[in-house]
Design a protein around this motif. Structure first.
Motif, PDB file in Angstrom:
ATOM      1  N   THR A  35     -74.978 -42.603  14.269  1.00 35.09           N
ATOM      2  CA  THR A  35     -75.221 -41.165  14.416  1.00 35.09           C
ATOM      3  C   THR A  35     -76.651 -40.836  14.017  1.00 35.09           C
ATOM      4  N   GLU A  36     -77.235 -39.858  14.696  1.00 29.22           N
ATOM      5  CA  GLU A  36     -78.585 -39.389  14.351  1.00 29.22           C
ATOM      6  C   GLU A  36     -78.505 -38.435  13.167  1.00 29.22           C
ATOM      7  N   PHE A  37     -79.402 -38.605  12.200  1.00 27.28           N
ATOM      8  CA  PHE A  37     -79.455 -37.741  11.022  1.00 27.28           C
ATOM      9  C   PHE A  37     -80.835 -37.105  10.910  1.00 27.28           C
ATOM     10  N   ARG A  38     -80.836 -35.873  10.413  1.00 27.55           N
ATOM     11  CA  ARG A  38     -82.084 -35.181  10.096  1.00 27.55           C
ATOM     12  C   ARG A  38     -81.981 -34.629   8.687  1.00 27.55           C
ATOM     13  N   SER A  39     -83.106 -34.547   8.001  1.00 29.78           N
ATOM     14  CA  SER A  39     -83.100 -34.136   6.607  1.00 29.78           C
ATOM     15  C   SER A  39     -83.335 -32.632   6.492  1.00 29.78           C
ATOM     16  N   TYR A  40     -82.217 -31.870   6.529  1.00 29.44           N
ATOM     17  CA  TYR A  40     -82.297 -30.432   6.302  1.00 29.44           C
ATOM     18  C   TYR A  40     -82.198 -30.109   4.815  1.00 29.44           C
ATOM     19  N   ASN A  41     -81.538 -30.977   4.078  1.00 25.77           N
ATOM     20  CA  ASN A  41     -81.402 -30.790   2.633  1.00 25.77           C
ATOM     21  C   ASN A  41     -82.660 -31.358   1.976  1.00 25.77           C
ATOM     22  N   THR A  42     -83.777 -30.631   2.129  1.00 26.57           N
ATOM     23  CA  THR A  42     -85.081 -31.184   1.746  1.00 26.57           C
ATOM     24  C   THR A  42     -85.195 -31.447   0.252  1.00 26.57           C
ATOM     25  N   GLU A  43     -84.541 -30.633  -0.555  1.00 28.64           N
ATOM     26  CA  GLU A  43     -84.636 -30.828  -2.000  1.00 28.64           C
ATOM     27  C   GLU A  43     -83.944 -32.117  -2.433  1.00 28.64           C
ATOM     28  N   GLY A  44     -82.781 -32.394  -1.828  1.00 25.92           N
ATOM     29  CA  GLY A  44     -82.035 -33.570  -2.238  1.00 25.92           C
ATOM     30  C   GLY A  44     -82.257 -34.794  -1.382  1.00 25.92           C
ATOM     31  N   GLY A  45     -82.823 -34.610  -0.169  1.00 18.97           N
ATOM     32  CA  GLY A  45     -83.133 -35.739   0.709  1.00 18.97           C
ATOM     33  C   GLY A  45     -81.990 -36.248   1.552  1.00 18.97           C
ATOM     34  N   VAL A  46     -80.801 -35.621   1.484  1.00 18.71           N
ATOM     35  CA  VAL A  46     -79.641 -36.096   2.238  1.00 18.71           C
ATOM     36  C   VAL A  46     -79.846 -35.857   3.732  1.00 18.71           C
ATOM     37  N   GLY A  47     -79.500 -36.855   4.554  1.00 15.12           N
ATOM     38  CA  GLY A  47     -79.537 -36.706   5.996  1.00 15.12           C
ATOM     39  C   GLY A  47     -78.277 -36.033   6.500  1.00 15.12           C
ATOM     40  N   THR A  48     -78.415 -35.149   7.491  1.00 12.34           N
ATOM     41  CA  THR A  48     -77.288 -34.398   8.039  1.00 12.34           C
ATOM     42  C   THR A  48     -77.223 -34.623   9.540  1.00 12.34           C
ATOM     43  N   SER A  49     -76.016 -34.801  10.060  1.00 13.56           N
ATOM     44  CA  SER A  49     -75.820 -34.995  11.501  1.00 13.56           C
ATOM     45  C   SER A  49     -75.742 -33.650  12.211  1.00 13.56           C
ATOM     46  N   PHE A  50     -75.547 -33.694  13.533  1.00 11.77           N
ATOM     47  CA  PHE A  50     -75.233 -32.506  14.317  1.00 11.77           C
ATOM     48  C   PHE A  50     -74.052 -31.785  13.652  1.00 11.77           C
ATOM     49  N   PRO A  51     -74.099 -30.427  13.554  1.00 13.29           N
ATOM     50  CA  PRO A  51     -73.120 -29.720  12.733  1.00 13.29           C
ATOM     51  C   PRO A  51     -71.725 -29.555  13.322  1.00 13.29           C
ATOM     52  N   HIS A  52     -71.492 -29.940  14.571  1.00 14.19           N
ATOM     53  CA  HIS A  52     -70.173 -29.739  15.175  1.00 14.19           C
ATOM     54  C   HIS A  52     -69.675 -31.034  15.816  1.00 14.19           C
ATOM     55  N   LEU A  53     -69.473 -32.047  14.992  1.00 10.05           N
ATOM     56  CA  LEU A  53     -68.961 -33.316  15.504  1.00 10.05           C
ATOM     57  C   LEU A  53     -67.574 -33.164  16.125  1.00 10.05           C
ATOM     58  N   GLU A  54     -66.827 -32.142  15.708  1.00  4.76           N
ATOM     59  CA  GLU A  54     -65.475 -31.948  16.256  1.00  4.76           C
ATOM     60  C   GLU A  54     -65.493 -31.681  17.757  1.00  4.76           C
ATOM     61  N   GLU A  55     -66.653 -31.352  18.315  1.00  4.19           N
ATOM     62  CA  GLU A  55     -66.758 -31.097  19.747  1.00  4.19           C
ATOM     63  C   GLU A  55     -66.994 -32.380  20.548  1.00  4.19           C
ATOM     64  N   TRP A  56     -67.244 -33.498  19.862  1.00  6.21           N
ATOM     65  CA  TRP A  56     -67.561 -34.744  20.540  1.00  6.21           C
ATOM     66  C   TRP A  56     -66.290 -35.575  20.702  1.00  6.21           C
ATOM     67  N   THR A  57     -66.140 -36.189  21.872  1.00  8.51           N
ATOM     68  CA  THR A  57     -64.917 -36.932  22.189  1.00  8.51           C
ATOM     69  C   THR A  57     -64.636 -38.040  21.183  1.00  8.51           C
ATOM     70  N   GLN A  58     -65.654 -38.795  20.768  1.00 12.62           N
ATOM     71  CA  GLN A  58     -65.421 -39.938  19.894  1.00 12.62           C
ATOM     72  C   GLN A  58     -64.950 -39.533  18.500  1.00 12.62           C
ATOM     73  N   TRP A  59     -65.137 -38.260  18.134  1.00 12.05           N
ATOM     74  CA  TRP A  59     -64.724 -37.805  16.814  1.00 12.05           C
ATOM     75  C   TRP A  59     -63.365 -37.107  16.832  1.00 12.05           C
ATOM     76  N   LYS A  60     -62.733 -36.995  18.002  1.00 15.27           N
ATOM     77  CA  LYS A  60     -61.457 -36.297  18.109  1.00 15.27           C
ATOM     78  C   LYS A  60     -60.356 -36.917  17.241  1.00 15.27           C
ATOM     79  N   PRO A  61     -60.224 -38.267  17.179  1.00 13.23           N
ATOM     80  CA  PRO A  61     -59.160 -38.828  16.318  1.00 13.23           C
ATOM     81  C   PRO A  61     -59.306 -38.416  14.851  1.00 13.23           C
ATOM     82  N   LEU A  62     -60.547 -38.366  14.372  1.00 14.71           N
ATOM     83  CA  LEU A  62     -60.754 -37.965  12.977  1.00 14.71           C
ATOM     84  C   LEU A  62     -60.425 -36.484  12.810  1.00 14.71           C
TER      85      LEU A  62
END
Length: 207
Positions: A35-62
């Motif tokens: 998955t592609e990640f971008r660092s929106y949490n600039t203070e903590g450095g955590v990478g974040t994915s696209f915000p609506h994975l539930e819309e993607w077919t491969q994430w439907k089982p989860l």
């Protein structure tokens, strides 16, 4: 299909712990690592994915499993709604030995939130929502930090559901492997609560 869970009482706040099967965990680990990640949490450095994975077919089982767990709580608690639906889910990555971490935050505009632990789980830190009760009395300097913080580091494949108002963050990742988690929010949908003449107080459909 019933989903087994363990109810815990923190602070006291009720939270709920579920465990997925190995197949779902391994599939999620594979998907999150590509998955592609971008660092929106600039203070903590955590990478974040696209915000609506539930819309993607491969994430439907989860997503389906998440909703099954949440709706087990609807049934067992007698909550008056047709179901709890996923409104957003996204992945988080804290790179190994970087100190990347989530600063304390909550999830507004949600009823329940959850964290699914995929790999390398540096602990999550939860904050007592009534921390000020420890200060509203005579106390000695040096506390009560320990009384108002709880750290949690479950095995991979664990889903923790909790009220969305509960402030939480993550401890800096100084471990030797990347930390991957999936965050998820839920909102009640369909006919919600009962008013006069046994009519629902709200009927809500989330697109």
């Amino acid at each position: 299909m019933k989903h087994r869970y363990i109810e815990k009482l923190w602070f006291p706040v009720r939270v709920w712990e579920f465990a997925s099967g190995e197949h779902l965990l391994n599939r999620t680990l594979h998907d999150v690592q590509i998955t592609e990640f971008r660092s929106y949490n600039t203070e903590g450095g955590v990478g974040t994915s696209f915000p609506h994975l539930e819309e993607w077919t491969q994430w439907k089982p989860l997503k389906t499993w998440f909703e099954g767990c949440a709706n087990e709580l609807v049934t067992s608690n007698g909550w008056v709604c047709e179901r709890l639906s996923v409104t957003s889910m996204w992945a988080n990555r804290s790179d190994a030995k970087t100190g990347h971490h989530h600063t304390p935050h909550r999830h507004p505009m949600s009823y329940l939130s959850g964290i699914y632990y995929v790999q390398g789980s540096a602990p999550t830190m939860f904050v007592d929502p009534l921390a000020q009760r420890e200060w509203a009395q005579l106390h000695l300097d040096g506390g009560p930090l320990e009384e108002t913080r709880l750290t949690y580091s479950p095995p991979p494949g664990t889903l923790l559901l909790f009220p969305s108002y509960l402030v939480h963050g993550s401890i800096p990742n100084d471990r030797n492997e990347d930390r991957y988690t999936i965050a998820v929010n839920f909102f009640p949908t369909g006919k919600i609560n009962l008013g006069a003449w046994d009519e629902p107080m709200l009927t809500l459909d989330i697109k």
